[in-house]
Scaffold this active site. Structure first.
Site: not given
Ligand code: BTN
Length: 323
Positions: A113, A178, A314
Site C-alpha cells: 500500500r 504484521k 499506527r
Molecule cells: C501492504 O500491506 O502494504 C499490502 C501488501 C500486499 C502484498 C501483496 S503480495 C501479492 C500481491 N502482489 C503485489 O505486488 N502485492 C500484493
C-alpha cells in the site's frame, strides 16, 4: 526448486535433466534460490539439497484442498512474476474471468500500500492475487479491502491463531506484528461494472534474515500458530473464505460484515495516530469503522472519519508509568 523441494540430494545432472536446462543454467538457478533466502547444501559427489523440504505451490494439491470450490477458480502458478497484482491487472483488462488467481513463488517487484515495496521470501510466504468482478462501480467498493482482511483473519483464527486480528484498513496482525497485507486495485466504470484485483501477501515461515530486513514488526503464521503450515492448504482455505466474503460484499456491501470486523479490530478503544500522505499526524481513540469502511476516531471535537487511500494508522506507544 520443484525437484529440490523434497529435501533430498539431487545431482546437478539430474536437476538439469528435470528442468530441461544446461548445468550452467542449474548453477544460476541455485544462486537465485540462495538469493531468495533458501539455504542450499552442496556436497561433492552427491549434488544439492535444500536445508529443509519445501511445500511448493501445486495445482493438483490446491484443487484437492479447494474441493467443490475448485470450479470457482482458475489457478495460474508462475514460479516468478514482477507482481501478481500487476500480472492479474493485465489479465483482467484482457477479459480474464472472475475467480482467476495468480499465485507466485517469488515476486521481483512486489507492491504494498501507499507505494511501498512488499518483501517476501521464496517458498515460505503466500503471494497471490484474486480477480473478482462486480456489477457495481468502483466507488461502491470502498470497504472491499476491509472485507478481504476479514476473510484472512477468519482462516487464521480457525487454524490455530485465535488472537489474529485486524489493523485498519486491512493488515492482519498478531500480537502487534504484521502477518499479512492486502493491496486492492480496481478497474472499471464509475457506475459499474468493475473488477477488483485483491492481492494478498501472507507470511507463512519467515527466516530471521528476511524478518530482519523488514522495517516493521512482522511475524508469520507458523510462529503464531506454533505448528507447521502446508501452504497449498492455507492458500485454498483463504481463497474459499475470500469467495464467501466477496459474495456477501457483492450482495450487500460491508454492512453485514461490519460487526465481525469490529470484533476482530486489534486497535479498538486504543489511542492511535493517523498519518496523512503529506506527513500531518492526527491522534484519537479508535472507535471502529463506518458502514463504508471509514476509520472512526474519537478526538476532542467528536468523531473524525478517515478513508484508507489517504492515511495510515499506527498505535501510540504506551507511555512509561501509564496505567
Ligand atoms: C501492504 O500491506 O502494504 C499490502 C501488501 C500486499 C502484498 C501483496 S503480495 C501479492 C500481491 N502482489 C503485489 O505486488 N502485492 C500484493
Amino acid at each position: 526448486m520443484r525437484t529440490l523441494a523434497d529435501g533430498a540430494f539431487h545431482s546437478g545432472e539430474a536437476l538439469a535433466e528435470a528442468a530441461g536446462r544446461s548445468r550452467a543454467a542449474v548453477w544460476h538457478a541455485i544462486r537465485d534460490l540462495e538469493a531468495g533466502g533458501l539455504v542450499v547444501y552442496k556436497v561433492r559427489g552427491r549434488g544439492y539439497r535444500l536445508q529443509q523440504p519445501l511445500d511448493v505451490l501445486d495445482a493438483a494439491q490446491l484443487a484437492r484442498c479447494l474441493g467443490p470450490a475448485a470450479s470457482r477458480f482458475t489457478l495460474l502458478l508462475p514460479g516468478e512474476v514482477d507482481s501478481t497484482n500487476t500480472a492479474l491487472l493485465s489479465q483482467a483488462a484482457a477479459g480474464a474471468p472472475a475467480g482467476t488467481v495468480i499465485a507466485a513463488e517469488a515476486q521481483t517487484a512486489g507492491r504494498g500500500r501507499m507505494g511501498r515495496a512488499w518483501a517476501s521470501a521464496l517458498g515460505t510466504s503466500l503471494t497471490f492475487s484474486l480477480l473478482w468482478r462486480f456489477e457495481q462501480g468502483a466507488g461502491w467498493l470502498g470497504g472491499l479491502s476491509l472485507a478481504a482482511g476479514l476473510a484472512v483473519v477468519r482462516v487464521l483464527r480457525a487454524r490455530g491463531v485465535p488472537d489474529a486480528g485486524l489493523k485498519w484498513p486491512n493488515d492482519v496482525v498478531w500480537r502487534g506484528c504484521k502477518l499479512a497485507g492486502i493491496l486492492i486495485e480496481l478497474q472499471g466504470e464509475a457506475m459499474g461494472p468493475s473488477a477488483a484485483v485483491i492481492g494478498v501477501g501472507l507470511n507463512v515461515r519467515l527466516s530471521t534474515a528476511v524478518r530482519d530486513g523488514i522495517d516493521q514488526a512482522v511475524s508469520d503464521v507458523e510462529r503464531a500458530s506454533g505448528a507447521p503450515v502446508e501452504r497449498n492448504a492455507l492458500l485454498a482455505a483463504v481463497l474459499v473464505e475470500l469467495a464467501a466474503v466477496l459474495d456477501t460484499f457483492a450482495r450487500a456491501g460491508l454492512t453485514p460484515l461490519r460487526e465481525e470486523w469490529m470484533a476482530c479490530d486489534a486497535y479498538a478503544g486504543r489511542e492511535v495516530q493517523v498519518r496523512r500522505a503529506d506527513g500531518r499526524v492526527e491522534a484519537g481513540i479508535a472507535r471502529g469503522i463506518a458502514e463504508d469502511g471509514a476509520l472512526l476516531l474519537a478526538n476532542a471535537t467528536g468523531i473524525a472519519r478517515y478513508h484508507s487511500g489517504e492515511v495510515s494508522l499506527r498505535p501510540v506507544p504506551a507511555r512509561e508509568g501509564a496505567a
